[in-house]
Design a protein around this motif. Structure first.
Motif, PDB file in Angstrom:
ATOM      1  N   ASN A 288       0.829  -1.210   0.000  1.00  0.00           N
ATOM      2  CA  ASN A 288       0.000   0.000   0.000  1.00  0.00           C
ATOM      3  C   ASN A 288       0.863   1.260   0.000  1.00  0.00           C
ATOM      4  O   ASN A 288       0.576   2.222  -0.705  1.00  0.00           O
ATOM      5  N   ALA A 289       1.927   1.249   0.782  1.00  0.00           N
ATOM      6  CA  ALA A 289       2.827   2.411   0.812  1.00  0.00           C
ATOM      7  C   ALA A 289       3.495   2.602  -0.544  1.00  0.00           C
ATOM      8  O   ALA A 289       3.634   3.729  -1.036  1.00  0.00           O
ATOM      9  N   ARG A 290       3.876   1.491  -1.170  1.00  0.00           N
ATOM     10  CA  ARG A 290       4.528   1.578  -2.482  1.00  0.00           C
ATOM     11  C   ARG A 290       3.577   2.085  -3.552  1.00  0.00           C
ATOM     12  O   ARG A 290       3.971   2.821  -4.443  1.00  0.00           O
ATOM     13  N   MET A 291       2.313   1.716  -3.425  1.00  0.00           N
ATOM     14  CA  MET A 291       1.320   2.194  -4.386  1.00  0.00           C
ATOM     15  C   MET A 291       1.242   3.723  -4.301  1.00  0.00           C
ATOM     16  O   MET A 291       1.211   4.428  -5.312  1.00  0.00           O
ATOM     17  N   PHE A 292       1.257   4.245  -3.075  1.00  0.00           N
ATOM     18  CA  PHE A 292       1.198   5.688  -2.834  1.00  0.00           C
ATOM     19  C   PHE A 292       2.406   6.391  -3.450  1.00  0.00           C
ATOM     20  O   PHE A 292       2.258   7.383  -4.175  1.00  0.00           O
ATOM     21  N   THR A 293       3.610   5.866  -3.205  1.00  0.00           N
ATOM     22  CA  THR A 293       4.800   6.558  -3.729  1.00  0.00           C
ATOM     23  C   THR A 293       4.864   6.439  -5.252  1.00  0.00           C
ATOM     24  O   THR A 293       5.343   7.346  -5.924  1.00  0.00           O
ATOM     25  N   ILE A 295       2.200   6.290  -7.379  1.00  0.00           N
ATOM     26  CA  ILE A 295       1.226   7.222  -7.971  1.00  0.00           C
ATOM     27  C   ILE A 295       1.741   8.659  -7.910  1.00  0.00           C
ATOM     28  O   ILE A 295       1.576   9.432  -8.846  1.00  0.00           O
ATOM     29  N   LEU A 296       2.396   9.004  -6.801  1.00  0.00           N
ATOM     30  CA  LEU A 296       2.823  10.400  -6.626  1.00  0.00           C
ATOM     31  C   LEU A 296       4.253  10.656  -7.123  1.00  0.00           C
ATOM     32  O   LEU A 296       4.779  11.757  -6.948  1.00  0.00           O
ATOM     33  N   ASN A 297       4.852   9.638  -7.727  1.00  0.00           N
ATOM     34  CA  ASN A 297       6.227   9.809  -8.211  1.00  0.00           C
ATOM     35  C   ASN A 297       7.213  10.199  -7.124  1.00  0.00           C
ATOM     36  O   ASN A 297       8.125  10.995  -7.353  1.00  0.00           O
ATOM     37  N   LEU A 298       7.018   9.664  -5.955  1.00  0.00           N
ATOM     38  CA  LEU A 298       7.947   9.922  -4.841  1.00  0.00           C
ATOM     39  C   LEU A 298       8.988   8.792  -4.843  1.00  0.00           C
ATOM     40  O   LEU A 298       8.763   7.744  -5.445  1.00  0.00           O
ATOM     41  N   PRO A 299      10.124   8.995  -4.153  1.00  0.00           N
ATOM     42  CA  PRO A 299      11.085   7.888  -4.026  1.00  0.00           C
ATOM     43  C   PRO A 299      10.361   6.667  -3.450  1.00  0.00           C
ATOM     44  O   PRO A 299       9.496   6.814  -2.588  1.00  0.00           O
ATOM     45  N   GLU A 300      10.707   5.484  -3.931  1.00  0.00           N
ATOM     46  CA  GLU A 300       9.990   4.276  -3.525  1.00  0.00           C
ATOM     47  C   GLU A 300       9.960   4.089  -2.004  1.00  0.00           C
ATOM     48  O   GLU A 300      10.966   4.300  -1.321  1.00  0.00           O
ATOM     49  N   ALA A 301       8.798   3.697  -1.509  1.00  0.00           N
ATOM     50  CA  ALA A 301       8.627   3.479  -0.072  1.00  0.00           C
ATOM     51  C   ALA A 301       9.632   2.454   0.438  1.00  0.00           C
ATOM     52  O   ALA A 301       9.789   1.393  -0.146  1.00  0.00           O
ATOM     53  N   GLN A 302      10.308   2.774   1.544  1.00  0.00           N
ATOM     54  CA  GLN A 302      11.196   1.792   2.185  1.00  0.00           C
ATOM     55  C   GLN A 302      10.476   1.082   3.319  1.00  0.00           C
ATOM     56  O   GLN A 302      10.903   0.056   3.815  1.00  0.00           O
ATOM     57  N   SER A 303       9.387   1.736   3.788  1.00  0.00           N
ATOM     58  CA  SER A 303       8.620   1.159   4.885  1.00  0.00           C
ATOM     59  C   SER A 303       7.177   1.617   4.712  1.00  0.00           C
ATOM     60  O   SER A 303       6.848   2.242   3.703  1.00  0.00           O
ATOM     61  N   ILE A 305       5.835   3.919   6.348  1.00  0.00           N
ATOM     62  CA  ILE A 305       5.754   5.325   6.766  1.00  0.00           C
ATOM     63  C   ILE A 305       6.314   6.210   5.652  1.00  0.00           C
ATOM     64  O   ILE A 305       7.448   5.995   5.209  1.00  0.00           O
ATOM     65  N   ILE A 306       5.522   7.177   5.192  1.00  0.00           N
ATOM     66  CA  ILE A 306       5.991   8.070   4.127  1.00  0.00           C
ATOM     67  C   ILE A 306       5.811   9.525   4.568  1.00  0.00           C
ATOM     68  O   ILE A 306       4.697   9.955   4.847  1.00  0.00           O
ATOM     69  N   PRO A 307       6.904  10.292   4.624  1.00  0.00           N
ATOM     70  CA  PRO A 307       6.772  11.708   4.973  1.00  0.00           C
ATOM     71  C   PRO A 307       6.608  12.565   3.717  1.00  0.00           C
ATOM     72  O   PRO A 307       7.132  12.212   2.658  1.00  0.00           O
ATOM     73  N   LEU A 308       5.877  13.641   3.852  1.00  0.00           N
ATOM     74  CA  LEU A 308       5.830  14.645   2.787  1.00  0.00           C
ATOM     75  C   LEU A 308       6.207  15.966   3.457  1.00  0.00           C
ATOM     76  O   LEU A 308       5.395  16.578   4.155  1.00  0.00           O
ATOM     77  N   VAL A 309       7.466  16.347   3.285  1.00  0.00           N
ATOM     78  CA  VAL A 309       7.994  17.507   4.014  1.00  0.00           C
ATOM     79  C   VAL A 309       7.550  18.793   3.316  1.00  0.00           C
ATOM     80  O   VAL A 309       7.851  19.001   2.144  1.00  0.00           O
ATOM     81  N   THR A 342      11.299  21.412   8.931  1.00  0.00           N
ATOM     82  CA  THR A 342      11.012  20.150   8.231  1.00  0.00           C
ATOM     83  C   THR A 342       9.627  19.635   8.624  1.00  0.00           C
ATOM     84  O   THR A 342       9.383  18.431   8.632  1.00  0.00           O
ATOM     85  N   ALA A 343       8.726  20.581   8.943  1.00  0.00           N
ATOM     86  CA  ALA A 343       7.358  20.169   9.271  1.00  0.00           C
ATOM     87  C   ALA A 343       6.825  19.361   8.100  1.00  0.00           C
ATOM     88  O   ALA A 343       7.176  19.608   6.947  1.00  0.00           O
ATOM     89  N   ARG A 344       6.009  18.363   8.426  1.00  0.00           N
ATOM     90  CA  ARG A 344       5.612  17.431   7.371  1.00  0.00           C
ATOM     91  C   ARG A 344       4.258  16.790   7.621  1.00  0.00           C
ATOM     92  O   ARG A 344       3.765  16.760   8.754  1.00  0.00           O
ATOM     93  N   LEU A 345       3.693  16.276   6.545  1.00  0.00           N
ATOM     94  CA  LEU A 345       2.589  15.343   6.667  1.00  0.00           C
ATOM     95  C   LEU A 345       3.243  13.979   6.782  1.00  0.00           C
ATOM     96  O   LEU A 345       4.166  13.667   6.030  1.00  0.00           O
ATOM     97  N   ARG A 346       2.775  13.201   7.729  1.00  0.00           N
ATOM     98  CA  ARG A 346       3.328  11.840   7.873  1.00  0.00           C
ATOM     99  C   ARG A 346       2.210  10.851   7.582  1.00  0.00           C
ATOM    100  O   ARG A 346       1.222  10.802   8.298  1.00  0.00           O
ATOM    101  N   PHE A 347       2.375  10.105   6.503  1.00  0.00           N
ATOM    102  CA  PHE A 347       1.379   9.114   6.085  1.00  0.00           C
ATOM    103  C   PHE A 347       1.810   7.747   6.584  1.00  0.00           C
ATOM    104  O   PHE A 347       2.947   7.333   6.355  1.00  0.00           O
TER     105      PHE A 347
END
Ligand SMILES: *Cc1c(COP(=O)(O)O)cnc(C)c1O
Length: 371
Positions: A288-293, A295-303, A305-309, A342-347
């Motif tokens: 599920n985390a990898r699907m998110f990264t 779709i959004l073209n973020l670096p591939e999820a390592q865990s 937990i995904i931050p969006l700073v 470095t305030a962030r959304l943490r998914f």
């Protein structure tokens, strides 16, 4: 005499002005991934119940049965009369999960860290910790009286440099890292740290509070929590028989704090058993985390937990409230939990999230220009 409430009011106003004031909002969790806040039912991407186990019937039933059989509370410290027989099975399973000889369960992850670190190192010793280590590791280091040095996050060369310059001036040395970093979701270079520890006559301690896959490592001291993926409450240390025996004799947060309620021990035991039997649920959270990264073209999820700073506090607060208006709960994480700017959304992703929920979340994030 200064009036306490007046002084505190000023301090609260300062926090408010910096968009750093926090409040505790009543939140009803439902079905593993929903949170009710007031009238709103939000899909939560902010719970650490990564495997959805706190709503599994077997886990709930184990808690109910334990309460009926043993009562609601432990009644004393584990060293007096508070060590319910249920602990034995839990500790055996935890040692199996972490591939160590033994385990000991504490009242929480926080208590495990602040009890263990000062039991192992003190005044003439050195602690070298990753810069992003959890607050309770830092608190533990301070309580211990050892010298605390911090290496740049996941920077093995900096860690090596600190060892080369300082190790010789101290008797014992403990290197501490998280396995999966709680606010960044990245992984520590455990094998490199293990080698460094070995070469420098240091002990490695890993905090696995956010690990959902059993990460193979040979750290001397392995800490974890029962409060996140294990859907209950409590913390634990895994290691050699001697280490565990010693902690039972010297970790003050174990000795001077009441044992866990039987329901909590039983729930955690059921949860650990489920993960050992069905490791694929951890894989699902990762998927599920990898699907998110993806779709959004973020670096591939390592865990999971995904931050969006987003850097600024007010920006992250407004992003979080826009997501809430659209039905998603994503907490704004601000300093001092993370470094300034470095305030962030943490998914956080759960094995129970659906593709549809993730797609909708991504659509809103894109529409709002958050990536
Ligand atoms: C949550 C957490 C803890 C504390 O665990 P609790 O069981 O919640 O007290 C310790 N270390 C890390 C990295 C954590 O994220």
């Amino acid at each position: 005499m200064p009036i306490l409430d007046e002084i505190l009011t000023q301090k609260l106003q300062i926090l408010e002005a910096k968009a750093k004031k926090r409040s505790i909002i009543p939140s009803v969790r439902e079905d593993g991934v929903f949170v009710l806040r007031g009238k709103n039912r939000l899909v939560s991407f902010s719970c650490n119940d990564y495997l959805g186990l706190s709503f599994r019937p077997e886990v709930i039933e184990a808690a109910v049965k334990a309460t009926q059989k043993y009562g609601s509370g432990a009644g004393a410290s584990r060293l007096i009369t508070g060590s319910n027989p249920l602990y034995e099975e839990l500790e055996t399973l935890l040692a199996k999960y972490k591939k160590t000889e033994a385990a000991v369960v504490f009242g929480s992850g926080y208590l495990a860290n602040i009890g263990t670190i000062p039991a192992l190192v003190g005044k003439n010793d050195l602690i070298i910790a990753d810069k992003f280590s959890h607050a309770c590791i830092i608190d533990a280091a301070n309580i211990s009286g050892a010298t605390l040095l911090r290496f740049a996050h996941n920077n093995i060369n900096h860690c090596r440099m600190l060892l080369e310059e300082n190790r010789k001036d101290y008797q014992n040395c403990l290197i501490v890292t998280e396995e999966v970093f709680s606010m960044d979701g990245d992984l520590a270079p455990l094998h490199e740290l293990e080698d460094l520890a070995k070469e420098n006559g240091a002990w490695l301690m890993t905090d696995g509070a956010h690990s959902i896959l059993s990460i193979n490592n040979n750290a001397t001291v392995k800490m974890g929590t029962l409060s996140k993926a294990f859907a209950a409450y409590g913390g634990y240390i895994c290691g050699s028989n001697i280490l565990i025996e010693y902690l039972k004799n010297s970790a003050r947060s174990l000795i001077f704090s009441t044992g866990l309620p039987p329901a909590v021990i039983a729930a955690a035991t059921a949860a650990v058993r489920i993960l050992l039997d069905e490791p694929e649920i951890a894989g699902k959270a990762m998927e599920n985390a990898r699907m998110f990264t993806t779709i959004l073209n973020l670096p591939e999820a390592q865990s999971q937990i995904i931050p969006l700073v987003l850097q600024e506090n007010d920006k992250v607060i407004s992003a979080s409230s826009i997501l809430a208006e659209n039905g998603f709960l994503v907490s704004a994480i601000r300093p001092p939990t993370v470094p300034e700017n470095t305030a962030r959304l943490r998914f956080t992703f759960s094995s129970l999230h659906t593709e549809k929920q993730i797609e909708e979340l991504c659509n809103i994030i894109k529409k709002q220009g958050l990536v």
